[in-house]
Scaffold this motif. Structure first.
Motif, short mmCIF file in Angstrom:
data_model
loop_
_atom_site.label_atom_id
_atom_site.label_comp_id
_atom_site.label_asym_id
_atom_site.label_seq_id
_atom_site.Cartn_x
_atom_site.Cartn_y
_atom_site.Cartn_z
N ILE A 221 2.43 4.79 -8.44
CA ILE A 221 3.44 3.82 -8.03
C ILE A 221 4.50 3.67 -9.12
CG2 ILE A 221 3.84 1.39 -7.45
CD1 ILE A 221 0.97 1.39 -6.28
N ALA A 222 4.06 3.54 -10.35
CA ALA A 222 4.98 3.31 -11.46
C ALA A 222 5.85 4.53 -11.76
CB ALA A 222 4.21 2.91 -12.71
N SER A 223 5.32 5.73 -11.56
CA SER A 223 6.02 6.95 -11.95
C SER A 223 6.89 7.54 -10.85
CB SER A 223 5.01 8.01 -12.40
OG SER A 223 4.22 8.45 -11.31
N VAL A 259 -7.86 -1.51 -8.41
CA VAL A 259 -7.30 -2.10 -7.20
C VAL A 259 -5.86 -2.53 -7.43
CG1 VAL A 259 -7.54 -3.99 -5.54
CG2 VAL A 259 -9.58 -2.85 -6.44
N LEU A 260 -5.00 -2.32 -6.46
CA LEU A 260 -3.59 -2.66 -6.59
C LEU A 260 -3.38 -4.17 -6.59
CD1 LEU A 260 -1.81 -0.12 -4.20
CD2 LEU A 260 -2.52 0.19 -6.58
N SER A 261 -2.39 -4.61 -7.32
CA SER A 261 -1.97 -6.00 -7.27
C SER A 261 -1.19 -6.24 -5.97
CB SER A 261 -1.08 -6.33 -8.47
OG SER A 261 0.14 -5.62 -8.37
N ALA A 262 -0.98 -7.50 -5.63
CA ALA A 262 -0.19 -7.83 -4.44
C ALA A 262 1.20 -7.23 -4.53
CB ALA A 262 -0.13 -9.34 -4.25
N GLU A 263 1.79 -7.25 -5.72
CA GLU A 263 3.13 -6.69 -5.91
C GLU A 263 3.12 -5.18 -5.72
OE1 GLU A 263 7.05 -5.83 -6.74
OE2 GLU A 263 6.08 -7.67 -6.06
N GLU A 264 2.10 -4.50 -6.22
CA GLU A 264 2.02 -3.05 -6.04
C GLU A 264 1.84 -2.69 -4.56
OE1 GLU A 264 0.11 -1.29 -10.14
OE2 GLU A 264 -1.17 -2.50 -8.85
N SER A 265 1.01 -3.46 -3.85
CA SER A 265 0.85 -3.22 -2.42
C SER A 265 2.18 -3.39 -1.69
CB SER A 265 -0.20 -4.18 -1.83
OG SER A 265 -1.49 -3.88 -2.30
N ARG A 266 2.94 -4.40 -2.10
CA ARG A 266 4.26 -4.62 -1.49
C ARG A 266 5.18 -3.44 -1.77
NH1 ARG A 266 9.07 -5.57 -2.67
NH2 ARG A 266 8.64 -5.68 -4.91
N PRO A 282 8.42 14.10 6.31
CA PRO A 282 7.18 13.64 6.93
C PRO A 282 7.20 12.14 7.20
CG PRO A 282 6.85 14.00 4.59
CD PRO A 282 8.22 14.52 4.90
N ALA A 283 6.48 11.72 8.22
CA ALA A 283 6.26 10.29 8.44
C ALA A 283 5.36 9.77 7.34
CB ALA A 283 5.61 10.06 9.80
N VAL A 284 5.69 8.63 6.78
CA VAL A 284 4.81 7.98 5.81
C VAL A 284 3.99 6.94 6.54
CG1 VAL A 284 4.71 6.42 3.82
CG2 VAL A 284 6.23 8.41 3.78
N ALA A 285 2.69 6.99 6.36
CA ALA A 285 1.77 6.03 6.98
C ALA A 285 0.91 5.43 5.88
CB ALA A 285 0.89 6.72 8.03
N SER A 286 1.25 4.22 5.45
CA SER A 286 0.55 3.60 4.34
C SER A 286 -0.34 2.46 4.80
CB SER A 286 1.54 3.08 3.29
OG SER A 286 2.18 1.90 3.74
N PHE A 287 -1.52 2.38 4.22
CA PHE A 287 -2.42 1.27 4.48
C PHE A 287 -1.79 -0.04 4.02
CE2 PHE A 287 -5.26 4.69 5.10
CZ PHE A 287 -6.39 4.24 5.75
N SER A 288 -1.01 0.00 2.96
CA SER A 288 -0.41 -1.22 2.41
C SER A 288 0.48 -1.90 3.43
CB SER A 288 0.39 -0.88 1.16
OG SER A 288 -0.43 -0.36 0.15
N TYR A 289 1.13 -1.13 4.29
CA TYR A 289 1.98 -1.70 5.33
C TYR A 289 1.22 -1.91 6.63
CZ TYR A 289 5.56 -2.03 8.96
OH TYR A 289 6.30 -2.43 10.05
N LEU A 290 0.56 -0.87 7.13
CA LEU A 290 -0.08 -0.95 8.45
C LEU A 290 -1.23 -1.94 8.47
CD1 LEU A 290 -0.01 2.85 9.33
CD2 LEU A 290 1.40 1.04 10.35
N GLU A 291 -1.90 -2.16 7.33
CA GLU A 291 -3.00 -3.12 7.29
C GLU A 291 -2.60 -4.43 6.60
OE1 GLU A 291 -6.61 -1.40 5.83
OE2 GLU A 291 -6.80 -0.05 7.56
#
Length: 411
Positions: A221-223, A259-266, A282-291
């Motif tokens: 995420i950071a890089s 585990v990701l922080s709330a900010e990282e999930s956002r 490609p379509a991006v399908a992330s758990f952070s958004y869909l869940e």
């Protein structure tokens, strides 16, 4: 989402306008702007979390949504615990060892289908190590969408073609970095990156809907590594990039710092939206958004199910709680028992809630936990009253409270 995709999906919304709450349909229509569907072999794939349209599996999925039933829309089945790689984050780490024979695996597939499942995912371990993997895919049939989650190990052009002819819906290959040395370091085997690229090419040449997946670690995420992986996927021509969140379970049991922080999930959810709105690659399908609370929340044990290589039945592949073994009793009975604790979706990821209770990295537990321990953990971590936004809209007008809804479903 492109204009042509709206036209393609338009009849679906019109057909279900009177069967589902208009608020629900309008909300989903609005959220589709955050997706980047792909046309493949005459079907529209929003992403691999849903069956493609048109298909028998998609029609069954919509009918089940109309009925508002507690059904495992997706069931992932670990058909082996063996793998040639040594990834530290492996969700199957510390699981009890064992394997399932072909006849037993075919019987489990039939039981999964009888529950109403619309997506069956074959995982492990490395499912391509099984000599009967084509036979297992064939057993899924047309009424259910099939996915293989793989490292790409052993996949050549011939096997890819056989899987395509068997009706495989999606081949998903794990790629942990766009950098060869970093990917190989994560896998623990030199040459694994090249093998993954070869398998991507073989899958595409065989005409399969091809996806890559990765775990969104702090460093990625950071890089900016997620963007680079999406760009790699675009160069390779894949249809989708699935982005998972780390979980302090499996190989990372007791490592809550992963585990990701709330900010990282956002940030990951924002990447999902931002990339897809470009309408290319490609379509991006992330758990952070869909869940997320904004969308479907955590459907573990409610709309999702996991069965390990010994037949233990768990709410999801990251939640190592067992509610029975399909080798010892019917899956339908285990699924019903699980409903005592997973009667509705959760706003937050369940395994995030319980990961600190699964033991420390120095006191590793053998997974999954037994039935009694699993029930006790659920009892101590009850679901709150709030529902994810999609389900707030879907259940509106059907029941005034969660308690009334639960009573309707049980009846």
């Amino acid at each position: 989402m492109r204009t042509g995709d709206w036209i393609f999906l338009g009849p679906v919304f019109l057909r279900y306008w009177r069967k589902l709450p208009s608020r629900h349909l309008l909300y989903l229509a609005g959220r589709l702007r955050n997706e980047n569907p792909h046309r493949h072999r005459g079907k529209l794939y929003v992403n691999s979390f849903f069956p493609p349209f048109p298909s028998v599996a998609f029609e069954r999925f919509l009918d089940l949504v109309v009925e508002r039933k507690r059904v495992p829309f997706s069931t992932y089945f670990a058909v082996t615990d063996s793998c040639p790689y040594k990834c530290p984050h492996c969700s199957y780490g510390h699981h009890k060892k064992g394997s399932i024979k072909t006849k037993e695996a075919l019987e489990v597939i039939e039981q999964i289908k009888s529950l109403g499942t619309t997506i069956i995912g074959f995982t492990g371990g490395e499912p391509l190590l099984r000599d009967d993997i084509v036979e297992l895919v064939e057993a899924v049939g047309d009424e259910t969408f099939s996915i293989i989650f793989t490292t790409g190990h052993r996949l050549d052009g011939e096997l890819a073609k056989r899987l395509s002819m068997a009706g495989l819906g999606c081949l998903m290959i794990g790629v942990e970095s766009d950098d060869e040395s970093e990917h190989d370091r994560t896998r623990g085997v030199k040459g694994s990156f090249k093998e993954a690229l070869v398998s991507i090419r073989a899958s595409l040449d065989a005409g399969l809907y091809t996806a890559i997946s990765t775990v969104a670690t702090h460093d990625k995420i950071a890089s900016g590594a997620l963007e680079r992986l999406a760009e790699l996927g675009q160069r390779c021509g894949v249809h989708e990039l699935r982005v998972l969140e780390p979980a302090a379970t499996g190989g990372w049991q007791g490592k809550g710092g992963e585990v990701l922080s709330a900010e990282e999930s956002r940030q990951v959810a924002d990447f999902h939206k931002r990339w897809n709105r470009r309408g290319r690659g490609p379509a991006v399908a992330s758990f952070s958004y869909l869940e997320s609370e904004e969308m479907f929340g955590c459907g573990a044990g409610f709309h999702h199910l996991f069965i390990d290589a010994l037949g233990n039945v768990c709410p999801c592949d990251l939640t190592p709680l067992s509610f029975g073994n399909v080798m010892e009793e019917p899956l339908s009975e285990i699924w019903a028992r699980m409903g005592d604790w997973f009667d509705l979706p959760r706003v937050g990821c369940f395994v995030k809630e319980i990961c600190s209770q699964l033991g420390s990295s120095k006191d590793v537990l053998e997974l999954p936990l037994a039935k009694a321990e699993s029930a006790e953990m659920c009892r101590a971590n009850k679901r709150g009253d709030k529902l994810p936004r999609v389900y707030q809209n879907l259940f509106r007008g059907r029941a005034g409270t969660n308690r009334e809804l639960n009573r309707e479903q049980s009846e």
